[in-house]
Design an enzyme around this catalytic site. Structure first.
Site, PDB file in Angstrom:
ATOM      1  N   LYS A 197     -97.866 -21.718  19.568  1.00  0.00           N
ATOM      2  CA  LYS A 197     -99.310 -21.867  19.380  1.00  0.00           C
ATOM      3  C   LYS A 197     -99.979 -21.835  20.753  1.00  0.00           C
ATOM      4  O   LYS A 197     -99.426 -22.346  21.727  1.00  0.00           O
ATOM      5  CB  LYS A 197     -99.634 -23.188  18.671  1.00  0.00           C
ATOM      6  CG  LYS A 197    -101.138 -23.419  18.467  1.00  0.00           C
ATOM      7  CD  LYS A 197    -101.427 -24.573  17.523  1.00  0.00           C
ATOM      8  CE  LYS A 197    -101.459 -25.916  18.170  1.00  0.00           C
ATOM      9  NZ  LYS A 197    -102.423 -26.071  19.280  1.00  0.00           N
ATOM     10  N   ASP A 207     -98.827 -30.208  22.121  1.00  0.00           N
ATOM     11  CA  ASP A 207     -98.890 -30.745  23.484  1.00  0.00           C
ATOM     12  C   ASP A 207     -99.618 -32.093  23.483  1.00  0.00           C
ATOM     13  O   ASP A 207     -99.700 -32.764  24.507  1.00  0.00           O
ATOM     14  CB  ASP A 207     -99.511 -29.741  24.460  1.00  0.00           C
ATOM     15  CG  ASP A 207    -100.928 -29.359  24.108  1.00  0.00           C
ATOM     16  OD1 ASP A 207    -101.429 -29.805  23.058  1.00  0.00           O
ATOM     17  OD2 ASP A 207    -101.550 -28.611  24.894  1.00  0.00           O
ATOM     18  N   SER A 208    -100.087 -32.524  22.295  1.00  0.00           N
ATOM     19  CA  SER A 208    -100.570 -33.902  22.151  1.00  0.00           C
ATOM     20  C   SER A 208     -99.448 -34.878  22.494  1.00  0.00           C
ATOM     21  O   SER A 208     -99.699 -36.028  22.849  1.00  0.00           O
ATOM     22  CB  SER A 208    -101.065 -34.158  20.717  1.00  0.00           C
ATOM     23  OG  SER A 208    -100.095 -33.734  19.775  1.00  0.00           O
ATOM     24  N   GLU A 254    -104.189 -21.917  22.676  1.00  0.00           N
ATOM     25  CA  GLU A 254    -105.565 -22.344  22.428  1.00  0.00           C
ATOM     26  C   GLU A 254    -106.591 -21.341  22.946  1.00  0.00           C
ATOM     27  O   GLU A 254    -106.414 -20.775  24.014  1.00  0.00           O
ATOM     28  CB  GLU A 254    -105.822 -23.708  23.114  1.00  0.00           C
ATOM     29  CG  GLU A 254    -105.019 -24.839  22.516  1.00  0.00           C
ATOM     30  CD  GLU A 254    -105.379 -26.200  23.108  1.00  0.00           C
ATOM     31  OE1 GLU A 254    -106.324 -26.298  23.915  1.00  0.00           O
ATOM     32  OE2 GLU A 254    -104.695 -27.172  22.741  1.00  0.00           O
ATOM     33  N   ASP A 266     -96.117 -25.703  20.921  1.00  0.00           N
ATOM     34  CA  ASP A 266     -97.396 -25.517  21.622  1.00  0.00           C
ATOM     35  C   ASP A 266     -97.143 -25.060  23.062  1.00  0.00           C
ATOM     36  O   ASP A 266     -96.444 -25.750  23.813  1.00  0.00           O
ATOM     37  CB  ASP A 266     -98.100 -26.885  21.681  1.00  0.00           C
ATOM     38  CG  ASP A 266     -99.538 -26.840  21.231  1.00  0.00           C
ATOM     39  OD1 ASP A 266    -100.063 -25.727  21.016  1.00  0.00           O
ATOM     40  OD2 ASP A 266    -100.131 -27.923  21.091  1.00  0.00           O
ATOM     41  N   GLU A 311    -110.148 -26.988  14.979  1.00  0.00           N
ATOM     42  CA  GLU A 311    -110.209 -28.423  15.320  1.00  0.00           C
ATOM     43  C   GLU A 311    -111.645 -28.867  15.597  1.00  0.00           C
ATOM     44  O   GLU A 311    -112.363 -28.245  16.399  1.00  0.00           O
ATOM     45  CB  GLU A 311    -109.330 -28.724  16.547  1.00  0.00           C
ATOM     46  CG  GLU A 311    -109.403 -30.208  16.949  1.00  0.00           C
ATOM     47  CD  GLU A 311    -108.322 -30.666  17.914  1.00  0.00           C
ATOM     48  OE1 GLU A 311    -107.396 -29.881  18.221  1.00  0.00           O
ATOM     49  OE2 GLU A 311    -108.403 -31.834  18.349  1.00  0.00           O
TER      50      GLU A 311
HETATM   51  O1  KIV Z   1    -101.266 -30.695  20.208  1.00  0.00           O
HETATM   52  C1  KIV Z   1    -101.552 -30.930  19.015  1.00  0.00           C
HETATM   53  O2  KIV Z   1    -101.129 -31.922  18.418  1.00  0.00           O
HETATM   54  C2  KIV Z   1    -102.425 -29.973  18.328  1.00  0.00           C
HETATM   55  C3  KIV Z   1    -102.850 -30.310  16.937  1.00  0.00           C
HETATM   56  C4  KIV Z   1    -103.893 -31.345  16.970  1.00  0.00           C
HETATM   57  C5  KIV Z   1    -103.282 -29.113  16.195  1.00  0.00           C
HETATM   58  O3  KIV Z   1    -102.755 -28.980  18.877  1.00  0.00           O
END
Ligand code: KIV
Length: 295
Positions: free
Chosen positions: A127, A58-59, A129, A97, A196
């Site tokens: 994924k 989600d970055s 969090e 994510d 992280e």
């Molecule tokens: O969203 C993302 O890019 C991440 C990575 C930094 C692990 O969660």
């Protein structure tokens, strides 16, 4: 083919990366390489570079969609990015994510969102969090047959509650919170966990307790693998870079230079040159001129 030349064999196709392959890599002490990807070209780069895991992080909210944080990105936006990555990828494991607000409310919500990532975008895994109640959501998704990767330490979706984008677990008590989150996610059945922005000493101390692959980003050298954001590692993104980022390219500069050179060529009428155009037979040109004159 002339006598003496030999056909070059096509490059051997790598077998697709599976969860058991990642577990095997951990057991053998072979580092796992993970990178983010957000579209078809970045997926093709990840594929060609031979990475093990591609994360549609989600970055991407920040690096490709221009939001100020990861919080605003929607499920549909993430699914569009993930679908494009799927089309460019065949070997690495594809992890999507789950965005903020798409899995926290209930196990049903978490399973329904995870199913969309698998059915609509073709992700192999998802994924999410944090630990705590999120470990329960992870267990529900795993029970629904979808592999889950956890994420502890600095969790950007809840960075405000953590006091901003800063490293986590720097006192023994706070470190224990990270450890508990990681153990809860392991217990929930996650196949891997991202650590992280936590002290290297914390990672090293907890590694013997974690049986699943740990992928670090700013978590020191003792993890089973590393992940970096595509735009950070290649120098594409112009935003703030965290301490843990190592740049392996300056692609943004190269792209600006390329577009500047194109703009200069257009302005100087150096582009297009004759070889960039299409042609008509001379008699057709003559006929066209007659037709235009009569028009
Ligand atoms: O969203 C993302 O890019 C991440 C990575 C930094 C692990 O969660």
């Amino acid at each position: 083919m002339s006598a003496g030349t030999r056909a070059t064999a096509p490059p051997a196709k790598r077998p697709a990366i599976t969860l058991s392959k990642l577990a095997e890599k951990k057991a053998l002490g072979e580092p796992i390489v993970m990178v983010t990807a957000y579209d078809y070209p970045s997926a093709q780069v990840a594929e060609a570079a031979g990475v093990d895991v591609a994360l549609v992080g989600d970055s991407g909210a920040m690096t490709v969609l221009g939001y100020p944080s990861t919080v605003p990105v929607s499920i549909d936006e993430m699914l569009m990015l993930a679908g494009a990555v799927r089309r460019g990828l065949s070997t690495p494991l594809l992890v999507g994510d789950l965005p903020f607000g798409s899995y926290e409310v209930s196990n049903e919500q978490a399973v329904a969102t995870a199913q969309r990532f698998v059915k609509e975008a073709g992700c192999d895994a998802v994924k999410l969090e944090r630990g705590g109640v999120v470990a329960e959501r992870a267990a529900a998704i795993v029970a629904a047959g979808i592999p889950v990767m956890g994420h502890v330490g600095l969790t950007p979706q809840t960075a405000t509650a953590l006091g901003g984008y800063r490293s986590q677990g720097r006192t023994a008590d706070r470190a224990m919170q990270v450890v508990e989150d990681a153990l809860a996610l392991q217990e929930a059945g996650c196949f891997a966990i991202v650590f992280e922005a936590v002290p290297s000493e914390l990672t090293e101390a907890v590694m013997p307790r974690i049986e699943i692959p740990v992928i670090g980003i700013g978590a020191g050298p003792s993890t089973d693998g590393q992940v970096l954001v595509f735009h950070d590692l290649l120098g594409i993104y112009d935003g703030h870079a965290a301490r843990f980022v190592k740049r392996y390219g300056s692609i943004r500069e190269a792209m600006i230079k390329g577009v500047e050179a194109y703009a200069a060529d257009v302005r100087d009428r150096h582009y297009p040159a004759p070889e960039h155009g299409y042609t008509m037979a001379p008699d057709e040109v003559a006929r066209l001129k007659e037709l235009l004159a009569e028009h």
